[in-house]
Motif scaffolding. Structure first.
Motif, PDB file in Angstrom:
ATOM      1  N   GLY A  96      34.855  50.022  44.141  1.00 21.20           N
ATOM      2  CA  GLY A  96      34.390  48.697  43.785  1.00 21.20           C
ATOM      3  C   GLY A  96      33.994  48.613  42.317  1.00 21.20           C
ATOM      4  O   GLY A  96      34.366  47.660  41.621  1.00 21.20           O
ATOM      5  N   SER A  97      33.277  49.626  41.847  1.00 19.66           N
ATOM      6  CA  SER A  97      32.858  49.645  40.434  1.00 19.66           C
ATOM      7  C   SER A  97      34.058  49.698  39.506  1.00 19.66           C
ATOM      8  O   SER A  97      34.089  49.011  38.481  1.00 19.66           O
ATOM      9  CB  SER A  97      31.957  50.856  40.158  1.00 19.66           C
ATOM     10  OG  SER A  97      30.734  50.702  40.814  1.00 19.66           O
ATOM     11  N   GLU A  98      35.047  50.497  39.872  1.00 19.24           N
ATOM     12  CA  GLU A  98      36.264  50.607  39.059  1.00 19.24           C
ATOM     13  C   GLU A  98      36.973  49.252  38.963  1.00 19.24           C
ATOM     14  O   GLU A  98      37.359  48.818  37.866  1.00 19.24           O
ATOM     15  CB  GLU A  98      37.198  51.652  39.678  1.00 19.24           C
ATOM     16  CG  GLU A  98      38.474  51.881  38.920  1.00 19.24           C
ATOM     17  CD  GLU A  98      39.403  52.861  39.640  1.00 19.24           C
ATOM     18  OE1 GLU A  98      40.610  52.564  39.705  1.00 19.24           O
ATOM     19  OE2 GLU A  98      38.905  53.888  40.143  1.00 19.24           O
ATOM     20  N   LEU A  99      37.129  48.571  40.103  1.00 20.37           N
ATOM     21  CA  LEU A  99      37.797  47.277  40.106  1.00 20.37           C
ATOM     22  C   LEU A  99      36.984  46.225  39.347  1.00 20.37           C
ATOM     23  O   LEU A  99      37.543  45.409  38.605  1.00 20.37           O
ATOM     24  CB  LEU A  99      38.061  46.803  41.533  1.00 20.37           C
ATOM     25  CG  LEU A  99      39.124  47.567  42.312  1.00 20.37           C
ATOM     26  CD1 LEU A  99      39.192  47.059  43.755  1.00 20.37           C
ATOM     27  CD2 LEU A  99      40.486  47.463  41.647  1.00 20.37           C
ATOM     28  N   LEU A 100      35.670  46.248  39.522  1.00 20.84           N
ATOM     29  CA  LEU A 100      34.819  45.290  38.803  1.00 20.84           C
ATOM     30  C   LEU A 100      34.934  45.483  37.298  1.00 20.84           C
ATOM     31  O   LEU A 100      35.039  44.508  36.542  1.00 20.84           O
ATOM     32  CB  LEU A 100      33.366  45.417  39.253  1.00 20.84           C
ATOM     33  CG  LEU A 100      33.055  44.892  40.650  1.00 20.84           C
ATOM     34  CD1 LEU A 100      31.649  45.300  41.081  1.00 20.84           C
ATOM     35  CD2 LEU A 100      33.216  43.379  40.710  1.00 20.84           C
ATOM     36  N   GLU A 101      34.911  46.725  36.851  1.00 12.31           N
ATOM     37  CA  GLU A 101      35.024  46.998  35.414  1.00 12.31           C
ATOM     38  C   GLU A 101      36.376  46.547  34.870  1.00 12.31           C
ATOM     39  O   GLU A 101      36.446  45.957  33.789  1.00 12.31           O
ATOM     40  CB  GLU A 101      34.790  48.485  35.123  1.00 12.31           C
ATOM     41  CG  GLU A 101      33.343  48.896  35.229  1.00 12.31           C
ATOM     42  CD  GLU A 101      32.401  48.013  34.416  1.00 12.31           C
ATOM     43  OE1 GLU A 101      32.643  47.805  33.209  1.00 12.31           O
ATOM     44  OE2 GLU A 101      31.433  47.506  35.008  1.00 12.31           O
ATOM     45  N   GLN A 102      37.444  46.817  35.605  1.00 15.90           N
ATOM     46  CA  GLN A 102      38.774  46.362  35.177  1.00 15.90           C
ATOM     47  C   GLN A 102      38.806  44.840  35.066  1.00 15.90           C
ATOM     48  O   GLN A 102      39.312  44.291  34.084  1.00 15.90           O
ATOM     49  CB  GLN A 102      39.854  46.824  36.168  1.00 15.90           C
ATOM     50  CG  GLN A 102      40.251  48.267  36.064  1.00 15.90           C
ATOM     51  CD  GLN A 102      41.333  48.591  37.086  1.00 15.90           C
ATOM     52  OE1 GLN A 102      41.061  48.702  38.278  1.00 15.90           O
ATOM     53  NE2 GLN A 102      42.562  48.706  36.620  1.00 15.90           N
ATOM     54  N   SER A 103      38.255  44.173  36.065  1.00 12.80           N
ATOM     55  CA  SER A 103      38.253  42.713  36.082  1.00 12.80           C
ATOM     56  C   SER A 103      37.446  42.153  34.918  1.00 12.80           C
ATOM     57  O   SER A 103      37.871  41.202  34.253  1.00 12.80           O
ATOM     58  CB  SER A 103      37.672  42.221  37.411  1.00 12.80           C
ATOM     59  OG  SER A 103      37.495  40.836  37.387  1.00 12.80           O
ATOM     60  N   LYS A 104      36.290  42.719  34.655  1.00  8.03           N
ATOM     61  CA  LYS A 104      35.445  42.255  33.545  1.00  8.03           C
ATOM     62  C   LYS A 104      36.131  42.476  32.202  1.00  8.03           C
ATOM     63  O   LYS A 104      36.039  41.625  31.308  1.00  8.03           O
ATOM     64  CB  LYS A 104      34.089  42.955  33.584  1.00  8.03           C
ATOM     65  CG  LYS A 104      33.214  42.490  34.728  1.00  8.03           C
ATOM     66  CD  LYS A 104      31.938  43.302  34.793  1.00  8.03           C
ATOM     67  CE  LYS A 104      31.103  42.922  36.008  1.00  8.03           C
ATOM     68  NZ  LYS A 104      29.910  43.768  36.148  1.00  8.03           N
ATOM     69  N   LYS A 105      36.816  43.601  32.065  1.00  7.50           N
ATOM     70  CA  LYS A 105      37.543  43.882  30.822  1.00  7.50           C
ATOM     71  C   LYS A 105      38.641  42.839  30.594  1.00  7.50           C
ATOM     72  O   LYS A 105      38.788  42.310  29.494  1.00  7.50           O
ATOM     73  CB  LYS A 105      38.137  45.290  30.876  1.00  7.50           C
ATOM     74  CG  LYS A 105      38.943  45.661  29.657  1.00  7.50           C
ATOM     75  CD  LYS A 105      39.547  47.051  29.784  1.00  7.50           C
ATOM     76  CE  LYS A 105      40.376  47.389  28.562  1.00  7.50           C
ATOM     77  NZ  LYS A 105      41.038  48.687  28.683  1.00  7.50           N
ATOM     78  N   ILE A 106      39.399  42.549  31.635  1.00 10.36           N
ATOM     79  CA  ILE A 106      40.485  41.567  31.528  1.00 10.36           C
ATOM     80  C   ILE A 106      39.912  40.192  31.219  1.00 10.36           C
ATOM     81  O   ILE A 106      40.433  39.465  30.361  1.00 10.36           O
ATOM     82  CB  ILE A 106      41.340  41.551  32.813  1.00 10.36           C
ATOM     83  CG1 ILE A 106      42.096  42.875  32.942  1.00 10.36           C
ATOM     84  CG2 ILE A 106      42.309  40.367  32.821  1.00 10.36           C
ATOM     85  CD1 ILE A 106      42.657  43.145  34.314  1.00 10.36           C
ATOM     86  N   SER A 107      38.843  39.812  31.883  1.00 12.31           N
ATOM     87  CA  SER A 107      38.208  38.524  31.638  1.00 12.31           C
ATOM     88  C   SER A 107      37.762  38.409  30.180  1.00 12.31           C
ATOM     89  O   SER A 107      37.961  37.371  29.533  1.00 12.31           O
ATOM     90  CB  SER A 107      37.012  38.349  32.584  1.00 12.31           C
ATOM     91  OG  SER A 107      36.479  37.060  32.467  1.00 12.31           O
TER      92      SER A 107
END
Length: 120
Positions: A96-107
């Motif tokens: 979950g943390s990995e996906l959240l970080e990826q999403s925040k980076k893209i955003s």
């Protein structure tokens, strides 16, 4: 459209990051039995690079920015679904943390690209 060294949407770093993110989402939810959530998060994730590409192909800054905002909104949608998957124990805290970080980076990347494209 502003002059850039980017000749096609496949050259955009944010598009490449978004494609990697989609693959990560598909891999993390591969075994998820909640087919409603699985389908929704996969569709929202696919929407991110798809809207970047569609906007780029429109060839005007105004339309490109409009699609970048849609892609950014999809990032928020996916992030919400990741939080839900964590609460339901469908994802490990690590995943979950990995996906959240990826999403925040893209955003963040999308926000910066929007800022660049809306400057006069």
């Amino acid at each position: 459209m502003k002059e850039t060294s980017v000749a096609k949407f496949e050259d955009l770093i944010v598009w490449k990051e978004a494609m990697n993110f989609v693959v990560s989402v598909y891999n993390k939810f591969k075994l998820c039995k909640d087919y409603g959530l699985k389908d929704q998060i996969q569709r929202a994730a696919v929407s991110i690079p798809s809207n970047i590409a569609e906007g780029y192909e429109r060839k005007t800054d105004k339309e490109f920015v409009q699609f970048l905002y849609i892609a950014k909104a999809s990032c928020g949608e996916v992030r919400t679904q990741i939080y839900l998957a964590l609460k339901l124990d469908y994802l490990s805290k690590n995943d979950g943390s990995e996906l959240l970080e990826q999403s925040k980076k893209i955003s963040s990347m999308l926000y910066k690209l929007i800022q660049y494209r809306t400057k006069e």
